[in-house]
Scaffold this active site. Structure first.
Site, PDB file in Angstrom:
ATOM      1  N   THR A  97      -2.491  -5.677  -7.700  1.00  0.00           N
ATOM      2  CA  THR A  97      -1.473  -4.866  -8.376  1.00  0.00           C
ATOM      3  C   THR A  97      -0.138  -5.181  -7.728  1.00  0.00           C
ATOM      4  O   THR A  97       0.065  -4.919  -6.544  1.00  0.00           O
ATOM      5  CB  THR A  97      -1.785  -3.367  -8.263  1.00  0.00           C
ATOM      6  OG1 THR A  97      -3.064  -3.115  -8.857  1.00  0.00           O
ATOM      7  CG2 THR A  97      -0.730  -2.543  -8.983  1.00  0.00           C
ATOM      8  N   LYS A 113      -1.257  -2.193 -15.664  1.00  0.00           N
ATOM      9  CA  LYS A 113      -1.854  -1.579 -14.482  1.00  0.00           C
ATOM     10  C   LYS A 113      -0.981  -0.442 -13.963  1.00  0.00           C
ATOM     11  O   LYS A 113      -1.500   0.598 -13.514  1.00  0.00           O
ATOM     12  CB  LYS A 113      -2.065  -2.624 -13.381  1.00  0.00           C
ATOM     13  CG  LYS A 113      -2.653  -2.061 -12.080  1.00  0.00           C
ATOM     14  CD  LYS A 113      -4.016  -1.402 -12.296  1.00  0.00           C
ATOM     15  CE  LYS A 113      -4.523  -0.702 -11.034  1.00  0.00           C
ATOM     16  NZ  LYS A 113      -4.924  -1.633  -9.980  1.00  0.00           N
ATOM     17  N   LYS A 162       1.447   2.309  -2.477  1.00  0.00           N
ATOM     18  CA  LYS A 162       2.138   1.077  -2.881  1.00  0.00           C
ATOM     19  C   LYS A 162       2.237   0.988  -4.397  1.00  0.00           C
ATOM     20  O   LYS A 162       3.310   0.702  -4.957  1.00  0.00           O
ATOM     21  CB  LYS A 162       1.397  -0.132  -2.317  1.00  0.00           C
ATOM     22  CG  LYS A 162       1.976  -1.489  -2.735  1.00  0.00           C
ATOM     23  CD  LYS A 162       1.229  -2.126  -3.902  1.00  0.00           C
ATOM     24  CE  LYS A 162      -0.198  -2.485  -3.538  1.00  0.00           C
ATOM     25  NZ  LYS A 162      -0.880  -3.221  -4.633  1.00  0.00           N
TER      26      LYS A 162
END
Length: 291
Positions: free
Chosen positions: A100, A175, A243
């Site tokens: 990701t 995502k 993150k």
């Protein structure tokens, strides 16, 4: 081209990557692995994976290269560094980043790969450790349709719901949409469990009912039982979710939108990390609500 005869190079053998490599080998693909700490790859080497001493060595000996590393800066190093994939991958090879990461970085990798006659896809995944072990990951891809179709049998060894979302970067945008949806949902799952306990109910029995109704979700059916059991083992690390949420907030701002639910979730997870839970699974969030 019989893709099953093509060697796959795999970089990143953490919680997710190890199971993904196992599924590739079980499906008959020859796999070479590289990770910063070789000891982490030893179980895979014992199962028949080959070892590469560097990204450079892996790139030159592989036809299809898959990466799933930690952070965008890791992706930059692996792909764009002087000893990285784009400097040493063979023309005609396929690069699939399943980390990701930033949509803009995926587009940059695609453009620079194309200049070298290399095919690049961004294909992040969802499903956690359970989906990785079961070969049932959701895989959201961005890039050229021809490249996607060519490597689809490889992706099918690791996932079930595999969709090309659009051009380069589209997989990463998808995502981030996924992470935005999960972020607020995790808060709701925690609140629901704590509420059930305070109401004197058996939370496991409550789950037996509400997971099959309108409240149903992966977080509720797969992570809530871990919350109830006090199992903080990481299927997905708190630090990596922080993150991802940070990337999503940055991307949303670039698109001119506000994400208040995401912002609240990020605030809570940062508080959780400050309490020493960085390497716990995301289900550890319930600890904030039980205090």
């Amino acid at each position: 081209m019989d893709i099953k005869e093509k060697r796959i190079g795999f970089i990143g053998t953490g919680v997710m990557g190890s199971s993904m490599v196992e599924n590739l080998m079980q499906d008959g693909f020859p796999v070479t692995v590289y990770t910063r700490t070789k000891e982490k790859a030893l179980p895979l080497l014992e199962q028949g994976a080959e070892w590469a001493d560097s990204v450079k060595d892996l790139a030159s000996s592989s036809h299809i290269i898959i990466t799933i590393v930690g952070y965008p800066q890791d992706v930059e190093e692996v792909y764009l560094g002087k000893d990285g994939l784009l400097a040493h991958a063979n023309p005609g090879s396929y690069l699939i980043d399943m980390t990701t990461s930033k949509p803009a970085l995926a587009k940059e990798i695609y453009d620079r790969a194309k200049e070298k006659g290399i095919h690049a896809l961004d294909a992040p995944v969802s499903g956690g450790d359970i989906g990785a072990k079961n070969g049932a990951l959701a895989i959201m891809a961005g890039g050229d349709e021809e490249a996607f179709t060519t490597v689809l049998p490889v992706l099918e060894a690791m996932g079930e719901n595999i969709i090309l979302q659009g051009e380069a970067g589209a997989g990463q945008h998808t995502k981030l949409s996924n992470q935005i949806a999960i972020a607020s949902n995790m808060i709701g799952v925690c609140e629901a469990i704590v509420y059930a306990k305070k109401a004197g109910l058996d939370p496991s029995r409550v789950l037996d009912t509400i997971t099959t109704g309108a409240a149903g979700s992966f977080s509720l059916s797969k992570l809530a039982p871990r919350m109830i059991a006090g199992d903080d083992a990481p299927g997905f690390y708190v630090k990596h979710f922080i993150k991802d949420m940070t990337l999503a907030i940055e991307s949303a701002k670039e698109l001119g939108m506000e994400t208040p639910g995401l912002a609240l979730s990020l605030k809570l997870y940062k508080e959780l990390a400050e309490k020493g839970e960085n390497d716990s699974g995301t289900q550890a969030l319930i600890k904030l609500f039980e205090q």
